[in-house]
Design a protein around this motif. Structure first.
Motif, PDB file in Angstrom:
ATOM      1  N   THR A 195       1.205  -1.267  -0.202  1.00 36.76           N
ATOM      2  CA  THR A 195       0.048  -0.069   0.241  1.00 36.76           C
ATOM      3  C   THR A 195       0.751   0.966  -0.092  1.00 36.76           C
ATOM      4  O   THR A 195       0.135   2.639  -0.650  1.00 36.76           O
ATOM      5  CB  THR A 195      -0.746   0.124   1.680  1.00 36.76           C
ATOM      6  OG1 THR A 195       0.172  -0.463   2.676  1.00 36.76           O
ATOM      7  CG2 THR A 195      -1.760  -0.709   1.216  1.00 36.76           C
ATOM      8  N   ILE A 196       2.025   1.185   0.332  1.00 34.12           N
ATOM      9  CA  ILE A 196       2.419   2.434   0.518  1.00 34.12           C
ATOM     10  C   ILE A 196       4.145   2.366  -0.298  1.00 34.12           C
ATOM     11  O   ILE A 196       4.359   3.457  -1.041  1.00 34.12           O
ATOM     12  CB  ILE A 196       3.513   2.498   2.021  1.00 34.12           C
ATOM     13  CG1 ILE A 196       2.786   2.736   3.037  1.00 34.12           C
ATOM     14  CG2 ILE A 196       4.454   3.538   2.043  1.00 34.12           C
ATOM     15  CD1 ILE A 196       2.360   3.242   4.557  1.00 34.12           C
ATOM     16  N   LEU A 197       5.095   1.165  -0.548  1.00 31.15           N
ATOM     17  CA  LEU A 197       6.189   1.359  -1.128  1.00 31.15           C
ATOM     18  C   LEU A 197       6.226   1.327  -2.349  1.00 31.15           C
ATOM     19  O   LEU A 197       6.279   1.939  -3.698  1.00 31.15           O
ATOM     20  CB  LEU A 197       6.407  -0.330  -0.836  1.00 31.15           C
ATOM     21  CG  LEU A 197       7.997  -0.469  -1.780  1.00 31.15           C
ATOM     22  CD1 LEU A 197       9.027   0.978  -1.100  1.00 31.15           C
ATOM     23  CD2 LEU A 197       8.997  -1.893  -1.474  1.00 31.15           C
ATOM     24  N   SER A 198       4.034  -0.042  -3.077  1.00 28.71           N
ATOM     25  CA  SER A 198       4.368   0.335  -4.468  1.00 28.71           C
ATOM     26  C   SER A 198       3.674   2.039  -4.817  1.00 28.71           C
ATOM     27  O   SER A 198       4.426   2.259  -5.989  1.00 28.71           O
ATOM     28  CB  SER A 198       2.860  -0.237  -4.707  1.00 28.71           C
ATOM     29  OG  SER A 198       1.860   0.145  -4.232  1.00 28.71           O
ATOM     30  N   LEU A 199       3.160   2.870  -4.097  1.00 25.61           N
ATOM     31  CA  LEU A 199       3.403   4.396  -4.408  1.00 25.61           C
ATOM     32  C   LEU A 199       4.743   4.618  -4.901  1.00 25.61           C
ATOM     33  O   LEU A 199       5.014   5.478  -5.986  1.00 25.61           O
ATOM     34  CB  LEU A 199       2.289   4.314  -3.336  1.00 25.61           C
ATOM     35  CG  LEU A 199       0.903   5.105  -3.282  1.00 25.61           C
ATOM     36  CD1 LEU A 199       0.916   5.120  -2.068  1.00 25.61           C
ATOM     37  CD2 LEU A 199       0.560   4.896  -4.166  1.00 25.61           C
ATOM     38  N   PHE A 200       5.469   4.795  -4.583  1.00 24.56           N
ATOM     39  CA  PHE A 200       6.717   5.468  -3.896  1.00 24.56           C
ATOM     40  C   PHE A 200       7.242   4.979  -4.873  1.00 24.56           C
ATOM     41  O   PHE A 200       8.830   5.194  -6.218  1.00 24.56           O
ATOM     42  CB  PHE A 200       8.149   4.788  -3.230  1.00 24.56           C
ATOM     43  CG  PHE A 200       7.670   5.677  -1.659  1.00 24.56           C
ATOM     44  CD1 PHE A 200       7.917   7.289  -1.729  1.00 24.56           C
ATOM     45  CD2 PHE A 200       6.830   5.706  -0.636  1.00 24.56           C
ATOM     46  CE1 PHE A 200       7.702   7.813  -1.098  1.00 24.56           C
ATOM     47  CE2 PHE A 200       6.760   6.852  -0.301  1.00 24.56           C
ATOM     48  CZ  PHE A 200       7.760   7.693  -0.276  1.00 24.56           C
ATOM     49  N   ILE A 201       7.254   3.577  -5.530  1.00 30.35           N
ATOM     50  CA  ILE A 201       7.827   2.637  -7.067  1.00 30.35           C
ATOM     51  C   ILE A 201       7.853   3.139  -8.040  1.00 30.35           C
ATOM     52  O   ILE A 201       7.967   3.462  -9.361  1.00 30.35           O
ATOM     53  CB  ILE A 201       7.547   0.876  -6.820  1.00 30.35           C
ATOM     54  CG1 ILE A 201       8.946   0.844  -5.896  1.00 30.35           C
ATOM     55  CG2 ILE A 201       8.147   0.653  -8.690  1.00 30.35           C
ATOM     56  CD1 ILE A 201       9.562   0.216  -5.529  1.00 30.35           C
ATOM     57  N   SER A 202       6.359   3.678  -8.732  1.00 28.13           N
ATOM     58  CA  SER A 202       5.950   4.403  -9.742  1.00 28.13           C
ATOM     59  C   SER A 202       6.233   4.912 -10.167  1.00 28.13           C
ATOM     60  O   SER A 202       7.103   6.282  -9.531  1.00 28.13           O
ATOM     61  CB  SER A 202       3.959   4.662  -8.882  1.00 28.13           C
ATOM     62  OG  SER A 202       3.809   4.789 -10.137  1.00 28.13           O
TER      63      SER A 202
END
Length: 220
Positions: free
Chosen positions: A154-161
């Motif tokens: 829920t959080i790291l995936s946003l930073f990866i984008s």
């Protein structure tokens, strides 16, 4: 939300309306799931408003149970899948898409873990002060691992984008989570979702940005 029935209903109505605007803002099919996030948040907050009302009245136990489960299914089952999947669908950079595939797999694991518990075990919402606590009789085991996987999805995936401005939403959700942990540890499920819902406006802003990502970096 978490502070009162009125606040939950008001937030739910505003966020749902924002969700309608964000869905209209989506320019491509791969943006539609991301654009729908505020609308889902709005429905989630409305369901907790129902929990508040039924807890205050002491009536409509069946409705209370249904509303509590809708809220928790969104918080524990839907979000760890929807967030990384939305990032995956919009991602064009091959290396980032591969990382998001792994995060999505972790999110699916989290969703299956909590779905099993929500189906087979009981949840009892209770008002404590100005918050709702969702007490349960879930069995222990793998809790720490699942928690880490939940945060990654829920959080790291946003930073990866690589999507323009997505880092702003990622930072907002991370800061919101940290505040919720330190200030509202016992009501984390409820409070963090309230803070994260503020990001609905940021989602509209992200969808308004011109897309400058290189198409040539897309995964096949």
């Amino acid at each position: 939300m978490c502070f009162s029935a009125g606040a939950s209903f008001a937030a739910g109505a505003v966020i749902s309306a924002t969700g309608v605007a964000t869905m209209r803002k989506a320019r491509r099919p791969d943006q539609r799931l991301f654009a729908a996030i505020p609308f889902i948040f709005g429905l989630q907050q409305l369901s907790e408003g129902v929990v508040w009302v039924t807890l205050r009245s002491g009536e409509q136990a069946a409705l209370q149970d249904a509303a509590a489960h809708i809220y928790l299914w969104a918080a524990l089952v839907i979000w760890p899948v929807v967030v990384p999947l939305a990032m995956f669908l919009m991602e064009r950079v091959r290396e980032r898409k591969l990382i998001l595939t792994g995060l999505l797999a972790g999110g699916v694991t989290v969703a299956a873990y909590y779905a099993y518990r929500l189906i087979l075990f009981s949840v009892t919402p209770q008002i404590e002060g100005t918050h709702i606590i969702y007490r349960n009789d879930f069995p222990g085991g793998f809790g720490d691992i699942i928690f880490v996987l939940y945060l990654a999805a829920t959080i790291l995936s946003l930073f990866i984008s690589s999507v323009s401005r997505m880092w702003v939403l990622a930072g907002l959700v991370l800061v919101s989570f940290i505040i919720a942990v330190f200030m509202f540890t016992q009501v984390l499920t409820s409070v963090w979702c309230f803070f994260a819902a503020i990001g609905s406006v940021v989602i509209y802003w992200i969808l308004s940005a011109p897309d400058k990502r290189p198409v040539t970096a897309a995964a096949g």
